[in-house]
Design an enzyme around this catalytic site. Structure first.
Site, short mmCIF file in Angstrom:
data_model
loop_
_atom_site.label_atom_id
_atom_site.label_comp_id
_atom_site.label_asym_id
_atom_site.label_seq_id
_atom_site.Cartn_x
_atom_site.Cartn_y
_atom_site.Cartn_z
N TYR A 191 9.88 38.40 44.46
CA TYR A 191 8.75 37.76 45.12
C TYR A 191 9.23 36.67 46.07
O TYR A 191 10.32 36.13 45.93
CB TYR A 191 7.80 37.13 44.09
CG TYR A 191 8.44 35.99 43.34
CD1 TYR A 191 8.37 34.68 43.81
CD2 TYR A 191 9.17 36.23 42.18
CE1 TYR A 191 8.98 33.64 43.14
CE2 TYR A 191 9.78 35.19 41.50
CZ TYR A 191 9.69 33.91 41.97
OH TYR A 191 10.31 32.88 41.33
N PHE B 140 1.92 35.30 47.75
CA PHE B 140 3.16 35.86 47.24
C PHE B 140 3.34 37.26 47.79
O PHE B 140 2.42 38.08 47.72
CB PHE B 140 3.15 35.96 45.71
CG PHE B 140 3.22 34.64 45.02
CD1 PHE B 140 4.44 34.05 44.73
CD2 PHE B 140 2.07 33.99 44.62
CE1 PHE B 140 4.51 32.83 44.07
CE2 PHE B 140 2.12 32.77 43.96
CZ PHE B 140 3.34 32.19 43.69
N ILE C 144 1.22 32.60 36.09
CA ILE C 144 -0.09 32.18 36.60
C ILE C 144 -1.08 33.36 36.53
O ILE C 144 -0.68 34.52 36.63
CB ILE C 144 -0.01 31.60 38.03
CG1 ILE C 144 0.55 32.61 39.02
CG2 ILE C 144 0.76 30.28 38.04
CD1 ILE C 144 0.50 32.16 40.47
N TYR D 206 -1.80 27.29 40.32
CA TYR D 206 -1.38 26.12 39.55
C TYR D 206 -2.48 25.07 39.41
O TYR D 206 -2.23 23.98 38.90
CB TYR D 206 -0.10 25.53 40.16
CG TYR D 206 1.06 26.49 40.05
CD1 TYR D 206 1.69 26.69 38.83
CD2 TYR D 206 1.50 27.20 41.15
CE1 TYR D 206 2.74 27.58 38.71
CE2 TYR D 206 2.56 28.09 41.05
CZ TYR D 206 3.17 28.28 39.83
OH TYR D 206 4.21 29.17 39.72
N PHE E 135 8.03 28.17 49.20
CA PHE E 135 8.34 27.23 48.12
C PHE E 135 9.13 27.87 46.99
O PHE E 135 9.67 27.18 46.14
CB PHE E 135 7.06 26.57 47.57
CG PHE E 135 6.12 27.53 46.89
CD1 PHE E 135 6.26 27.83 45.54
CD2 PHE E 135 5.10 28.11 47.60
CE1 PHE E 135 5.39 28.71 44.92
CE2 PHE E 135 4.22 28.99 46.98
CZ PHE E 135 4.37 29.29 45.64
#
Length: 129
Positions: free
Chosen positions: A34, A107, A65, A91, A45
Site C-alpha cells: 500500500y 490508499f 483501521i 484514524y 505518509f
C-alpha cells in the site's frame, strides 16, 4: 474499472487493475502492499514498499483501521485499488503520529495474497508477524 464504487459509508473503492481471484472471507489472512496519502494534498505518509515488506493482517477483525477492513474485503486477489477513507473509518478525531486528527486518507492497495493463494499462482503459508 476506474470508476469509484462506494462500498460502505466512509469508504470508496476505485479499481485501478482488476483482480482475477476471489475476495477474502472474514478473518482470513491478507497480504498487501500500500501507499497512503492525504486526500487534502496528496502527500504520502506511509508506504509498505519503502519499508521493504508488505502488510499482513486478518481482514474484518479490527486489527487495522475500519476502512481497510471494509475496503479490502471487497477486493479480489491481484487487484489494485484506490481506497478513499473518511476520518471516521480511518484514524478518527484523535489521529496518530504522522496523521493529523480528522484526516481523510487515500490508499493505493495491491492485494498480493489471500490465505495460501498468491496473485499469479502458487502460494505459501500466510503468517501474521
Amino acid at each position: 474499472r476506474g470508476y469509484p464504487h462506494p462500498v460502505h459509508m466512509g469508504v470508496v473503492r476505485e479499481v485501478l487493475k482488476e483482480g482475477t481471484g476471489r475476495s477474502p472471507k472474514h478473518a482470513e489472512c491478507c497480504v498487501l502492499h500500500y501507499i497512503g496519502t492525504f486526500a487534502s494534498n496528496g502527500r504520502e505518509f506511509d508506504n509498505s514498499r519503502r519499508k521493504g515488506k508488505p502488510l499482513t493482517f486478518l481482514v474484518g477483525i479490527g486489527s487495522v483501521i475500519q476502512g481497510w477492513d471494509v475496503g479490502v474485503a471487497q477486493m479480489k486477489l491481484g487487484e489494485i485499488a484506490r481506497l478513499t477513507i473518511s476520518a471516521d473509518f480511518g484514524y478518527g478525531a484523535e489521529g496518530v503520529p504522522g496523521v493529523p486528527p480528522g484526516s481523510e486518507l487515500v490508499f493505493e492497495v495491491e492485494l498480493l495474497q489471500i490465505g495460501n493463494n498468491k496473485a499469479g499462482g502458487g502460494g505459501s503459508y500466510c503468517m501474521i508477524q
